[in-house]
Design a protein around this motif. Structure first.
Motif, short mmCIF file in Angstrom:
data_model
loop_
_atom_site.label_atom_id
_atom_site.label_comp_id
_atom_site.label_asym_id
_atom_site.label_seq_id
_atom_site.Cartn_x
_atom_site.Cartn_y
_atom_site.Cartn_z
N LEU A 150 9.64 -24.47 -18.69
CA LEU A 150 7.73 -25.02 -18.55
C LEU A 150 7.03 -24.77 -17.16
O LEU A 150 8.57 -25.13 -16.29
N LYS A 151 6.67 -23.97 -16.28
CA LYS A 151 6.14 -23.58 -15.26
C LYS A 151 4.15 -23.83 -15.37
O LYS A 151 3.95 -23.84 -15.91
N THR A 152 4.24 -24.22 -14.16
CA THR A 152 2.81 -24.77 -14.32
C THR A 152 2.54 -24.03 -13.91
O THR A 152 2.69 -22.40 -13.10
N GLY A 161 7.71 -27.33 -9.67
CA GLY A 161 6.73 -27.14 -11.10
C GLY A 161 7.45 -26.75 -12.29
O GLY A 161 6.65 -25.73 -12.55
N GLN A 162 8.76 -27.17 -11.91
CA GLN A 162 9.55 -26.06 -13.78
C GLN A 162 10.60 -26.92 -13.86
O GLN A 162 10.84 -28.19 -12.97
N ALA A 163 10.46 -27.14 -15.13
CA ALA A 163 11.11 -27.93 -15.53
C ALA A 163 12.22 -27.39 -17.30
O ALA A 163 11.06 -26.57 -17.68
N LEU A 185 5.21 -21.37 -20.89
CA LEU A 185 7.04 -21.31 -21.13
C LEU A 185 7.54 -20.26 -21.26
O LEU A 185 6.78 -19.55 -22.05
N GLU A 186 8.23 -20.01 -20.58
CA GLU A 186 9.04 -18.89 -20.37
C GLU A 186 10.24 -19.13 -21.30
O GLU A 186 11.08 -19.94 -21.25
N ALA A 187 11.13 -18.16 -22.14
CA ALA A 187 11.98 -17.31 -22.13
C ALA A 187 13.32 -17.75 -21.57
O ALA A 187 12.93 -16.82 -19.97
N ARG A 188 14.59 -18.13 -21.28
CA ARG A 188 15.99 -17.92 -20.57
C ARG A 188 15.99 -15.80 -20.55
O ARG A 188 15.91 -15.96 -21.14
N ALA A 189 15.69 -15.98 -19.38
CA ALA A 189 15.86 -15.14 -18.49
C ALA A 189 17.74 -14.79 -18.42
O ALA A 189 18.07 -15.37 -17.74
N PRO A 190 18.21 -14.04 -19.66
CA PRO A 190 19.80 -13.77 -19.09
C PRO A 190 20.44 -13.03 -18.09
O PRO A 190 21.27 -12.14 -18.44
N ARG A 193 21.85 -11.16 -12.10
CA ARG A 193 21.96 -11.74 -10.78
C ARG A 193 19.77 -11.35 -10.69
O ARG A 193 18.95 -11.30 -11.01
N GLU A 194 20.06 -11.79 -9.12
CA GLU A 194 18.08 -11.96 -9.16
C GLU A 194 18.23 -10.75 -7.49
O GLU A 194 19.19 -10.70 -6.50
N LEU A 195 17.69 -9.72 -8.01
CA LEU A 195 17.10 -8.77 -6.98
C LEU A 195 15.32 -8.94 -6.87
O LEU A 195 14.52 -9.61 -7.49
N ASN A 271 10.23 -11.04 -12.62
CA ASN A 271 9.67 -12.24 -12.98
C ASN A 271 8.64 -12.57 -12.20
O ASN A 271 7.82 -13.44 -12.99
N GLU A 272 8.02 -12.43 -10.55
CA GLU A 272 7.12 -11.90 -9.94
C GLU A 272 6.71 -11.52 -9.18
O GLU A 272 7.62 -10.59 -8.29
N LEU A 273 5.40 -11.82 -8.91
CA LEU A 273 4.64 -10.71 -8.07
C LEU A 273 4.07 -11.43 -6.69
O LEU A 273 3.15 -12.56 -6.71
P1 AMP Z 1 9.95 -18.88 -9.70
O1 AMP Z 1 8.77 -20.09 -9.26
O2 AMP Z 1 9.34 -17.95 -11.29
O3 AMP Z 1 9.99 -17.45 -8.94
O4 AMP Z 1 11.08 -19.08 -10.32
C1 AMP Z 1 12.49 -19.75 -9.19
C2 AMP Z 1 13.44 -19.47 -9.29
O5 AMP Z 1 13.97 -20.24 -11.22
C3 AMP Z 1 14.20 -17.91 -10.12
O6 AMP Z 1 14.79 -17.46 -8.79
C4 AMP Z 1 15.11 -18.27 -11.06
O7 AMP Z 1 15.93 -18.60 -10.64
C5 AMP Z 1 14.88 -19.06 -11.94
N1 AMP Z 1 14.18 -18.07 -13.03
C6 AMP Z 1 11.90 -18.54 -13.08
N2 AMP Z 1 12.42 -18.02 -14.18
C7 AMP Z 1 13.13 -17.74 -15.24
C8 AMP Z 1 13.63 -18.23 -16.64
N3 AMP Z 1 13.19 -16.80 -17.07
N4 AMP Z 1 14.17 -17.71 -16.81
C9 AMP Z 1 15.66 -18.25 -16.13
N5 AMP Z 1 15.49 -18.70 -14.86
C10 AMP Z 1 14.27 -18.18 -14.43
#
Ligand code: AMP
Length: 362
Positions: A150-152, A161-163, A185-190, A193-195, A271-273
């Motif tokens: 869950l994110k704002t 702002g995430q839980a 609400l976002e599904a868990r990204a499996p 690594r993060e790029l 994930n985001e821009l």
């Molecule tokens: P964000 O604020 O969207 O950049 O998220 C911060 C961090 O939370 C990311 O760098 C990921 O490590 C983790 N994260 C964000 N969204 C997800 C997602 N949908 N599933 C799994 N991990 C996430």
């Protein structure tokens, strides 16, 4: 009809909304190309203002301050993505050119609009649902599976702002904890690594991307970036395609950072821009002929973009909070390239500077 002011000649003034370290490094790059910088920030004595020609200290939506900025500047950009998009639009109405546009900014500011934009371009993201009530979370969990994040929708960064929510029982508490703002609400990204990919689009539509960067975080904050990231050729190609499509469809001018999740098979999810220069692109300062800050200034000034091929392998480490106290050792370390942001106060977790170490390209 007035003729185009582009390419902006050296000596022109560029405005920056925001006074943090990104603004500081943009101002240094602009000065190198002969431009003057005016910063608008609510913060007196900001990191950017100490290297700018002039600072207007005011709220971002202060009409007098915006009129001054419009009067002084040939083009205005931003280094802080929570500047209200209406402010950028109002500058346009005051007759000053802004880059990137308020539309690009507004798209990136709301996670639901942002992910919907990516979907519409055929770019993969995690599955998601917009959340207005605690009951929406329960329905969302049933659709997306547990746990879900869950994110704002707005103003979250560095994991704030995430839980994570796993059960319907947790839904109400998580909703209340995030102050009942509009959420996603976002599904868990499996991901394995993060790029990220840092790319620029020029006024003539040319796009140039730096190679993929691999990022690791500590406590939700970027800690280490390694570039160029080792990845399959098709992953590099997919990232470049995501960057090109995103910038073209937004009619983007300037540098943007796109955060990506890599899956086990090498596929990517966006994930985001970040509609601005990005922390994971700081390595370009030391490993590229034209770094992301100069590239952004070139793009918004209507100059040609510079080359994006690195001449070295780079490891960029953020100096968070008390890490910066190692500056004497880092200054003495051969090959460690130190960037300090001039922040007056060391706060735990705060980005105080970074250090980049180069090695030969593999
Ligand atoms: P964000 O604020 O969207 O950049 O998220 C911060 C961090 O939370 C990311 O760098 C990921 O490590 C983790 N994260 C964000 N969204 C997800 C997602 N949908 N599933 C799994 N991990 C996430």
């Amino acid at each position: 009809m007035t003729s185009s002011p582009f390419p902006l000649a050296p000596g022109a003034t560029i405005g920056i909304l925001g006074g943090g370290q990104l603004g500081r490094m943009l101002a240094l790059a602009a000065a190198r190309l002969g431009f003057d910088i005016v910063v608008l920030t609510p913060e007196p004595d900001s990191p950017a203002s100490r290297v700018a020609a002039h600072t207007v200290v005011a709220a971002y939506d202060d009409p007098v301050a915006l009129a001054e900025l419009a009067q002084r500047c040939a083009v205005v950009t931003f280094e802080f993505e929570n500047v209200p998009a209406e402010v950028v639009a109002s500058l346009h109405d005051l007759g000053v050119l802004t880059a990137p546009s308020d539309i690009a900014l507004a798209t990136a500011q709301d996670r639901v609009i942002e992910k919907t934009f990516f979907r519409d371009q055929g770019i993969a993201t995690v599955d998601f649902v917009a959340i207005d009530t605690a009951e929406d979370i329960v329905a969302g969990l049933a659709r997306l599976g547990a746990p879900a994040l869950l994110k704002t929708r707005r103003e979250g960064y560095d994991g704030k702002g995430q839980a994570w929510v796993s059960t319907p029982k947790e839904a109400a508490a998580a909703f209340d904890r995030l102050a009942s703002k509009p959420m996603i609400l976002e599904a868990r990204a499996p991901f394995v690594r993060e790029l990220s990919i840092i790319a620029a689009r020029a006024r003539d539509g040319t796009v140039a991307a730096y190679p993929l960067t691999e990022n690791s975080h500590r406590g939700g904050v970027l800690h280490l970036s390694v570039a160029p990231a080792k990845a399959q050729a098709r992953t590099h190609e997919a990232a470049r395609a995501v960057a090109r499509t995103t910038l073209e469809r937004l009619d983007y001018v300037g540098v943007a950072g796109i955060e990506l999740f890599e899956l086990a098979n090498g596929d990517l999810l966006v994930n985001e821009l970040a509609p601005r220069v990005h922390n994971s692109g700081h390595w370009t300062l030391d490993a590229c002929e034209v770094d992301q800050f100069e590239q952004h200034i070139r793009a918004i000034a209507g100059w040609p973009l510079g080359p994006t091929e690195p001449f070295a392998q780079a490891r960029m480490e953020n100096l968070l909070g008390a890490d910066v106290e190692d500056w004497t050792a880092l200054a003495a370390e051969p090959g460690a390239r130190l960037w300090l942001y001039g922040k007056r106060e060391t706060v735990t977790g705060r980005k105080m500077g970074h250090v980049t170490r180069l090695s030969p390209l593999p």
